[in-house]
Design an enzyme around this catalytic site. Structure first.
Site, PDB file in Angstrom:
ATOM      1  CG  LEU A   1      26.547  -2.298  24.182  1.00 20.00           C
ATOM      2  CD1 LEU A   1      27.466  -1.632  23.186  1.00 20.00           C
ATOM      3  CD2 LEU A   1      25.968  -1.281  25.159  1.00 20.00           C
TER       4      LEU A   1
ATOM      5  NE  ARG B   1      20.337 -10.781  23.734  1.00 18.92           N
ATOM      6  CZ  ARG B   1      20.828 -11.546  24.697  1.00 18.92           C
ATOM      7  NH1 ARG B   1      20.741 -12.864  24.600  1.00 18.92           N
ATOM      8  NH2 ARG B   1      21.428 -11.007  25.741  1.00 18.92           N
ATOM      9  N   GLY B   2      22.199  -9.670  17.843  1.00 20.13           N
ATOM     10  CA  GLY B   2      21.682  -9.692  16.469  1.00 20.13           C
ATOM     11  C   GLY B   2      21.566 -11.143  16.021  1.00 20.13           C
ATOM     12  CE  LYS B   3      18.976 -14.982  10.245  1.00 17.46           C
ATOM     13  NZ  LYS B   3      20.091 -15.606   9.493  1.00 17.46           N
ATOM     14  CG  PHE B   4      24.966 -13.147  11.394  1.00 18.42           C
ATOM     15  CD1 PHE B   4      23.937 -12.406  10.858  1.00 18.42           C
ATOM     16  CD2 PHE B   4      25.435 -14.238  10.693  1.00 18.42           C
ATOM     17  CE1 PHE B   4      23.400 -12.723   9.639  1.00 18.42           C
ATOM     18  CE2 PHE B   4      24.895 -14.580   9.465  1.00 18.42           C
ATOM     19  CZ  PHE B   4      23.872 -13.809   8.937  1.00 18.42           C
ATOM     20  N   GLY B   5      25.177 -12.637  16.154  1.00 17.80           N
ATOM     21  CA  GLY B   5      26.031 -12.579  17.338  1.00 17.80           C
ATOM     22  C   GLY B   5      25.664 -11.399  18.211  1.00 17.80           C
TER      23      GLY B   5
ATOM     24  CG  ASP C   1      18.564  -3.256   5.411  1.00 20.12           C
ATOM     25  OD1 ASP C   1      19.173  -4.217   5.866  1.00 20.12           O
ATOM     26  OD2 ASP C   1      17.328  -3.231   5.293  1.00 20.12           O
TER      27      ASP C   1
HETATM   28  C1  LIG Z   1      23.083  -2.074  20.220  1.00 15.76           C
HETATM   29  N1  LIG Z   1      24.004  -0.957  20.441  1.00 15.76           N
HETATM   30  N2  LIG Z   1      23.850  -0.080  21.462  1.00 15.76           N
HETATM   31  C2  LIG Z   1      24.815   0.835  21.405  1.00 15.76           C
HETATM   32  C3  LIG Z   1      25.629   0.537  20.307  1.00 15.76           C
HETATM   33  N3  LIG Z   1      26.737   1.135  19.808  1.00 15.76           N
HETATM   34  C4  LIG Z   1      27.293   0.594  18.722  1.00 15.76           C
HETATM   35  N4  LIG Z   1      26.834  -0.519  18.069  1.00 15.76           N
HETATM   36  C5  LIG Z   1      25.746  -1.132  18.575  1.00 15.76           C
HETATM   37  N5  LIG Z   1      25.292  -2.245  17.924  1.00 15.76           N
HETATM   38  C6  LIG Z   1      25.944  -2.758  16.721  1.00 15.76           C
HETATM   39  C7  LIG Z   1      25.503  -1.977  15.485  1.00 15.76           C
HETATM   40  C8  LIG Z   1      26.220  -2.454  14.259  1.00 15.76           C
HETATM   41  C9  LIG Z   1      26.995  -1.701  13.412  1.00 15.76           C
HETATM   42  N6  LIG Z   1      27.520  -2.379  12.374  1.00 15.76           N
HETATM   43  C10 LIG Z   1      27.185  -3.649  12.372  1.00 15.76           C
HETATM   44  N7  LIG Z   1      27.623  -4.512  11.375  1.00 15.76           N
HETATM   45  C11 LIG Z   1      27.220  -5.824  11.335  1.00 15.76           C
HETATM   46  O1  LIG Z   1      26.466  -6.305  12.168  1.00 15.76           O
HETATM   47  N8  LIG Z   1      27.742  -6.535  10.271  1.00 15.76           N
HETATM   48  C12 LIG Z   1      27.387  -7.836   9.967  1.00 15.76           C
HETATM   49  C13 LIG Z   1      26.889  -8.718  10.926  1.00 15.76           C
HETATM   50  C14 LIG Z   1      26.551 -10.012  10.525  1.00 15.76           C
HETATM   51  C15 LIG Z   1      26.680 -10.436   9.197  1.00 15.76           C
HETATM   52  C16 LIG Z   1      27.169  -9.517   8.279  1.00 15.76           C
HETATM   53  C17 LIG Z   1      27.283  -9.932   6.847  1.00 15.76           C
HETATM   54  F1  LIG Z   1      28.261 -10.852   6.781  1.00 15.76           F
HETATM   55  F2  LIG Z   1      26.118 -10.467   6.469  1.00 15.76           F
HETATM   56  F3  LIG Z   1      27.573  -8.900   6.087  1.00 15.76           F
HETATM   57  C18 LIG Z   1      27.517  -8.242   8.635  1.00 15.76           C
HETATM   58  S1  LIG Z   1      26.189  -4.057  13.676  1.00 15.76           S
HETATM   59  C19 LIG Z   1      25.103  -0.609  19.712  1.00 15.76           C
END
Ligand SMILES: Cn1ncc2ncnc(NCCc3cnc(NC(=O)Nc4cccc(C(F)(F)F)c4)s3)c21
EC number: 2.7.11.1
Length: 273
Positions: free
Chosen positions: A20, A22-26, A137
């Site tokens: 769906l 990609r973020g910084k951590f996964g 944020d």
């Molecule tokens: C793209 N996309 N499309 C549809 C869809 N439906 C649901 N979700 C999606 N995407 C994910 C959205 C997120 C919600 N909560 C998150 N939480 C998080 O990423 N937490 C997190 C990560 C790394 C580091 C840390 C820390 F440790 F720094 F705290 C915390 S990510 C979707």
């Protein structure tokens, strides 16, 4: 035992589908919980990266705070599990994806669409502030769209102590209010400022204090150097609301419940949100 026994999830409980995002951590994947056929989003985080960035405590706090939040405009975090190398977040699936992609596609939103989003975010933030949770944020990248077009705040930083680390982590200053860029203590009114930034960006397609250099953005924020471009045409009522939110003195910012009574919101927001 009265407490509902928290089921211990594992990867075998899920069929994994398409990526769906990609973020910084996964990465985030579409997934289906096998027993219930419930569709979720599964965010996969690598422990090594979390350890390197020393954010494990922030993740634990996110899970803790999110487990108490129930609001139609806040993306649910149902739970988490981990294996040798990874941590998995079990999230509500937002069927219409990321808001920032929608904003890029449309360039900017109509006043009705912008007002509807701003009103639903204001209601979600009123709910959070009522539970002493400050978001800090609020930006397009942290907003998703549900199956009925409703906005969902999704973010990993619900906690109130880590903006220093997160700021360096995320990079953008655009959404920070003066008291945060000046690193003085801050309260829930930081979210009012960010919602004002977001409202401006919904209507103009760019945040108000954007500049090439960080130092210029920083200066424009602390000086509240707010200008409204001639194009696209935006109503005076919308500009009035934004001007009441982007106020340097945090106590002077329009309170969220007053925002919901502002003529621009009353005349433009779709009540269903
Ligand atoms: C793209 N996309 N499309 C549809 C869809 N439906 C649901 N979700 C999606 N995407 C994910 C959205 C997120 C919600 N909560 C998150 N939480 C998080 O990423 N937490 C997190 C990560 C790394 C580091 C840390 C820390 F440790 F720094 F705290 C915390 S990510 C979707």
């Amino acid at each position: 035992v009265s407490a509902v026994a928290q089921k211990r999830w594992n990867l075998n409980d899920f069929d994994i589908g398409k990526p769906l995002g990609r973020g910084k951590f996964g990465h985030v994947y579409l997934a289906r919980e096998k027993r219930s056929n419930h569709i979720v989003a599964l965010k996969v985080l690598f422990k090594t990266q979390l350890q390197q960035s020393q954010v494990e405590h922030q993740l634990r706090r996110e899970v803790e705070i999110q487990s108490h939040l129930r609001n139609p405009n806040i993306l649910r975090l149902y739970g988490y599990f981990y294996d040798q190398k990874r941590v998995y977040l079990i999230l509500e699936y937002a069927a219409r994806g990321e808001l920032y992609k929608e904003l890029q596609k449309c360039k900017y939103f109509s006043e009705r669409r912008a007002a509807t989003y701003v009103a639903s975010l204001a209601r979600a933030l009123i709910y959070c502030h009522g539970k002493h949770v400050i978001h800090r944020d609020i930006k397009p990248e942290n907003l998703l769209i549900g199956a009925q077009g409703e906005l969902k705040i999704a973010d990993f930083g619900w906690s109130v102590h880590t903006f220093n680390r997160r700021r360096t982590m995320c990079g953008t200053l655009d959404y920070l209010p003066p008291e945060m860029v000046e690193s003085v203590e801050h309260d829930a009114s930081v979210d009012i400022w960010s919602l004002g930034i977001l409202c401006y960006e919904f209507l103009y397609g760019v945040p108000p204090f954007e500049a090439m250099e960080h130092s210029d953005t920083y200066r424009r924020i602390v000086q509240v150097d707010l200008k409204f471009p001639p194009k696209p045409i935006v109503s005076a009522s919308a500009k009035d609301l934004i001007s009441q939110m982007l106020v340097k003195e945090s106590a002077q910012r329009l309170p969220l419940h007053k925002l919901l009574e502002h003529p621009w919101i009353v005349q433009n927001a779709d009540p269903s949100g």
